[in-house]
Design an enzyme around this catalytic site. Structure first.
Site, PDB file in Angstrom:
ATOM      1  N   ALA A 129       0.782  -1.036  -0.074  1.00 14.95           N
ATOM      2  CA  ALA A 129       0.379   0.111   0.741  1.00 14.95           C
ATOM      3  C   ALA A 129       1.100   1.579   0.233  1.00 14.95           C
ATOM      4  CB  ALA A 129      -0.980  -0.078   1.189  1.00 14.95           C
ATOM      5  N   TYR A 130       2.187   1.420   0.496  1.00 14.37           N
ATOM      6  CA  TYR A 130       2.776   2.197   1.077  1.00 14.37           C
ATOM      7  C   TYR A 130       3.654   2.900  -0.152  1.00 14.37           C
ATOM      8  CZ  TYR A 130       6.507   5.483   2.445  1.00 14.37           C
ATOM      9  OH  TYR A 130       7.048   7.026   2.597  1.00 14.37           O
TER      10      TYR A 130
END
Length: 241
Positions: free
Chosen positions: A147-148
């Site tokens: 996600a990051y």
């Protein structure tokens, strides 16, 4: 090196400015003669700020309407988007959907809301600087941080697009892609992940807040007038493209 009065008469909004990179950038803009409105969701951190020339606003930047209203009130010359979270460290197939959405809501969607609102105001003035804090993870993709990594890749893409859209307006938009910098965001990572990202840095150390602030303030200044739509690495030799 501090450049005295480089930001004289300039007003900045710094998101996530109550801690970490955002706070370091805030301090430097103030030291160089500018004024800053710090945006953050953490009321305690905001209340602890006591810096001449600095005002604060508790705001949830994932709220598009709140961002549009607050940006209109602030009418900044400079926008630094530093608010962000890492999310958990786990594989893509095990990644919780709720965490995926939360990371993208803050790291990408909120940044879009801020850029969208600021760009219109800055174009009307014929001058502006937008600096987005991305990450080397957005270029290379860190394992166990899907996600990051993907949110920061999207920040880089948005920056390139917006920079080109604004190219003849007097407004620039650039990003910085740091390797890891030891701030409170490390509290969101496992030690195994911290060790991994340090092992990837040829200089063998993490970056410093002061190093990132120096780059951000150059990009926010008159000096960076011929740079737009670009992602500047600060990775201790890790970046290869």
């Amino acid at each position: 090196m501090i450049f005295e009065n480089r930001f004289q008469g300039r007003h900045a909004v710094v998101t996530g400015g109550a801690a970490g990179l955002g706070y370091g950038i805030t301090r430097r803009i103030l030291a160089e003669g500018g004024s800053v409105e710090v945006w953050d969701i953490n009321a305690d951190a905001l209340n602890a700020i006591d810096l001449p020339g600095c005002t604060t606003l508790q705001i949830d930047v994932t709220d598009a309407d709140a961002v549009a209203s607050a940006m209109g009130e602030a009418n900044p010359d400079i926008l630094v988007c530093s608010a962000g979270i890492t999310g958990p460290n786990t594989t893509t197939w095990e990644y919780p959907v709720a965490d995926w959405l939360a990371v993208h809501a803050l790291n990408l969607n909120a940044l879009f809301y801020c850029c969208r609102a600021a760009a219109a105001l800055m174009q009307a003035k014929g001058w502006g600087r937008i600096v987005n804090i991305a990450s080397i993870a957005g270029k290379e993709g860190n394992p166990n941080a899907p996600a990051y990594s993907s949110s920061k890749a999207a920040v880089i893409g948005l920056t390139k697009s917006l920079g080109k859209e604004l190219a003849t307006s007097g407004v620039t938009c650039n990003a910085i892609a740091p390797a890891a910098v030891r701030t409170a965001i490390f509290d969101q990572m496992t030690q195994e992940h911290i060790d991994f990202i340090q092992s990837k840095i040829p200089m063998g150390r993490f970056g410093t807040v002061e190093e990132i602030a120096a780059m951000a303030c150059w990009l926010a200044s008159d000096e960076a007038s011929f740079s737009t739509g670009f992602c500047f690495d600060q990775s201790g030799g890790r970046a290869t493209a």
